[in-house]
Scaffold this motif. Structure first.
Motif, mmCIF file in Angstrom:
data_model
loop_
_atom_site.group_PDB
_atom_site.id
_atom_site.type_symbol
_atom_site.label_atom_id
_atom_site.label_comp_id
_atom_site.label_asym_id
_atom_site.label_seq_id
_atom_site.Cartn_x
_atom_site.Cartn_y
_atom_site.Cartn_z
ATOM 1 N N ILE A 26 33.455 35.637 41.414
ATOM 2 C CA ILE A 26 33.847 34.297 40.951
ATOM 3 C C ILE A 26 33.887 33.285 42.096
ATOM 4 O O ILE A 26 33.350 32.168 41.955
ATOM 5 C CB ILE A 26 35.190 34.353 40.202
ATOM 6 C CG1 ILE A 26 34.988 35.039 38.842
ATOM 7 C CG2 ILE A 26 35.768 32.948 40.001
ATOM 8 C CD1 ILE A 26 36.251 35.234 38.047
ATOM 9 N N ARG B 299 38.690 48.829 36.138
ATOM 10 C CA ARG B 299 39.169 48.528 37.491
ATOM 11 C C ARG B 299 38.014 48.035 38.350
ATOM 12 O O ARG B 299 38.141 47.051 39.086
ATOM 13 C CB ARG B 299 39.794 49.775 38.109
ATOM 14 C CG ARG B 299 40.308 49.572 39.520
ATOM 15 C CD ARG B 299 41.086 50.797 39.992
ATOM 16 N NE ARG B 299 41.390 50.706 41.411
ATOM 17 C CZ ARG B 299 40.606 51.160 42.385
ATOM 18 N NH1 ARG B 299 39.448 51.750 42.064
ATOM 19 N NH2 ARG B 299 40.943 51.048 43.643
ATOM 20 N N CYS C 146 34.726 40.974 39.418
ATOM 21 C CA CYS C 146 34.987 39.570 39.055
ATOM 22 C C CYS C 146 35.704 38.832 40.180
ATOM 23 O O CYS C 146 35.378 37.676 40.488
ATOM 24 C CB CYS C 146 35.816 39.507 37.771
ATOM 25 S SG CYS C 146 34.917 40.043 36.295
ATOM 26 N N ILE C 147 36.666 39.500 40.793
ATOM 27 C CA ILE C 147 37.409 38.877 41.894
ATOM 28 C C ILE C 147 36.473 38.548 43.059
ATOM 29 O O ILE C 147 36.625 37.520 43.732
ATOM 30 C CB ILE C 147 38.547 39.819 42.364
ATOM 31 C CG1 ILE C 147 39.608 39.941 41.260
ATOM 32 C CG2 ILE C 147 39.173 39.316 43.659
ATOM 33 C CD1 ILE C 147 40.669 40.983 41.555
ATOM 34 N N ALA C 148 35.485 39.406 43.269
ATOM 35 C CA ALA C 148 34.555 39.185 44.384
ATOM 36 C C ALA C 148 33.486 38.143 44.054
ATOM 37 O O ALA C 148 33.073 37.373 44.923
ATOM 38 C CB ALA C 148 33.881 40.514 44.754
ATOM 39 N N ALA D 252 37.085 44.502 37.191
ATOM 40 C CA ALA D 252 38.037 43.482 37.649
ATOM 41 C C ALA D 252 37.803 43.135 39.118
ATOM 42 O O ALA D 252 37.818 41.953 39.501
ATOM 43 C CB ALA D 252 39.472 43.978 37.437
ATOM 44 N N LEU D 253 37.575 44.158 39.940
ATOM 45 C CA LEU D 253 37.304 43.914 41.363
ATOM 46 C C LEU D 253 36.001 43.150 41.542
ATOM 47 O O LEU D 253 35.887 42.285 42.418
ATOM 48 C CB LEU D 253 37.245 45.252 42.119
ATOM 49 C CG LEU D 253 38.568 46.012 42.222
ATOM 50 C CD1 LEU D 253 38.352 47.393 42.851
ATOM 51 C CD2 LEU D 253 39.584 45.226 43.050
#
Length: 378
Positions: free
Chosen positions: A195, A185, A191-193, A188-189
């Motif tokens: 990318i 989790r 990567c979202i921040a 994933a957060l």
């Protein structure tokens, strides 16, 4: 059998790296002889320098193979600090080449500190994650301190600027975090921040945006940003199924820029054709596979992450270079590991392979101990 027995290294892995380096020397001579003669009056100029790098790399590889891998866990903080100091120093005292401060120059030899930072980040992350253990699942006490250190290193490399190395360091870090058991989790957060930030960095400079976009249709800018890729594709197409023959490349004759460095695979494709290129790729994938097996077989979490970090470093550079040469990925200036001309990259890869070979020796020693224990139990 006691713990002092020295295990046997993976001789197939050792043979493969020597084969790749030796083949690289042959192709560097073929790709650079015309340019070397034109610039320096000797067709052997680049291959002579690469031979010195290869000899130094071989000695370092054997030395690292003899060093027990736990040594790197103890020295991880010092390696990181030394690497950061070099990255700061190169911004101050480095030589500016084509608008980038990435090198220290000593005589006719260049040293790129960013290459050393790859090993430093692999060792540091592997050591810290293995020490943290279950605490690594915590964001504040486990992941966040490592992210801050990674971010600081990436910032220093970006200041040079060297976007290709930034991408490689990011991929290496992500691979070790995943192998180390990061909370998915949190990952994933992250990567979202991150990318969108990488996308912004990629398009924020016009020259960087041209490089990234020209691979989509290089023929729109045939004389500018698309020129290098077009010449690379011509070389690969000219090679056909069986190639033009060793030394008979046309594109290396001042058509293809960086023929002996970043685009050496285009010369391989032209001279060796589909058959020779496929054999080369087969050998390289076999090398990656043996490194992967070495890392997976280790029962020590630190050695496991260390080995996987090394394999991922070499593999991602291989993919980025191959993708750029074939037009499947943007051109990032990443050399082909163990094959392209370049001392810093070659010595780093051989040094890292020395660490892998030491891990393989430990794996073999453990198997011998287990066999002896099993026989004693009978």
């Amino acid at each position: 059998m006691n713990g002092t027995v020295r295990g046997r290294p993976d001789f197939l892995l050792l043979f493969l790296i020597l084969l790749l380096v030796g083949f690289g020397m042959v192709m560097i001579f073929s790709a650079s002889s015309a340019t070397a003669y034109y610039k320096y009056g000797s067709p052997l100029y680049y291959v002579y320098k690469q031979g010195i790098f290869a000899l130094a790399g071989f000695i370092i590889m054997l030395f690292f193979m003899a060093i027990p891998y736990p040594f790197w866990k103890k020295t991880a903080p010092f390696l990181l600090v030394f690497s950061l100091l070099l990255l700061v120093l190169v911004l101050v005292a480095g030589v500016n080449i084509n608008g980038a401060k990435r090198w220290f120059v000593v005589g006719s030899f260049n040293f790129q500190p960013a290459e050393f930072s790859k090993l430093a980040i692999i060792v540091y992350l592997s050591a810290m994650i293995s020490k943290k253990g279950p605490k690594f699942q915590s964001f504040r006490r486990g992941l966040l301190p490592l992210l801050l250190m990674i971010g600081f290193m990436l910032l220093l490399v970006m200041k040079q600027p060297d976007f290709g190395t930034v991408m490689i360091l990011a991929f290496i870090s992500c691979s070790i975090l995943l192998v180390g058991g990061v909370n998915l989790r949190h990952f994933a957060l992250l990567c979202i921040a991150v990318i969108p930030l990488f996308v912004f960095l990629a398009v924020s400079k016009s020259y960087r945006f041209k490089r990234l976009s020209s691979f989509l249709n290089p023929f729109e800018n045939q004389s500018d940003s698309g020129y290098q890729l077009i010449q690379s594709l011509y070389a690969l197409g000219h090679g056909g199924f069986t190639g033009t023959g060793l030394g008979k490349s046309v594109q290396k004759l001042f058509y293809l820029p960086e023929a002996h460095t970043d685009f050496i695979f285009a010369v391989i494709g032209e001279e060796m054709g589909f058959v020779g290129s496929s054999l080369f790729l087969l050998v390289f994938f076999l090398f990656i596979w043996r490194g992967f097996i070495t890392a997976v077989r280790s029962q020590d979490p630190f050695a496991h992450m260390l080995g996987m970090g090394i394999v991922s470093m070499i593999f991602i550079q291989f993919l980025l270079n191959l993708g750029a040469v074939t037009g499947m990925l943007p051109i990032t200036g990443v050399p082909l590991p163990l094959t392209s001309y370049g001392g810093s990259s070659l010595i780093l890869c051989m040094a890292c392979t020395g660490i892998l070979l030491n891990i393989s020796r430990d794996n073999h020693r453990r198997r011998l101990d287990q066999q002896q224990a099993s026989q004693s139990a009978r």
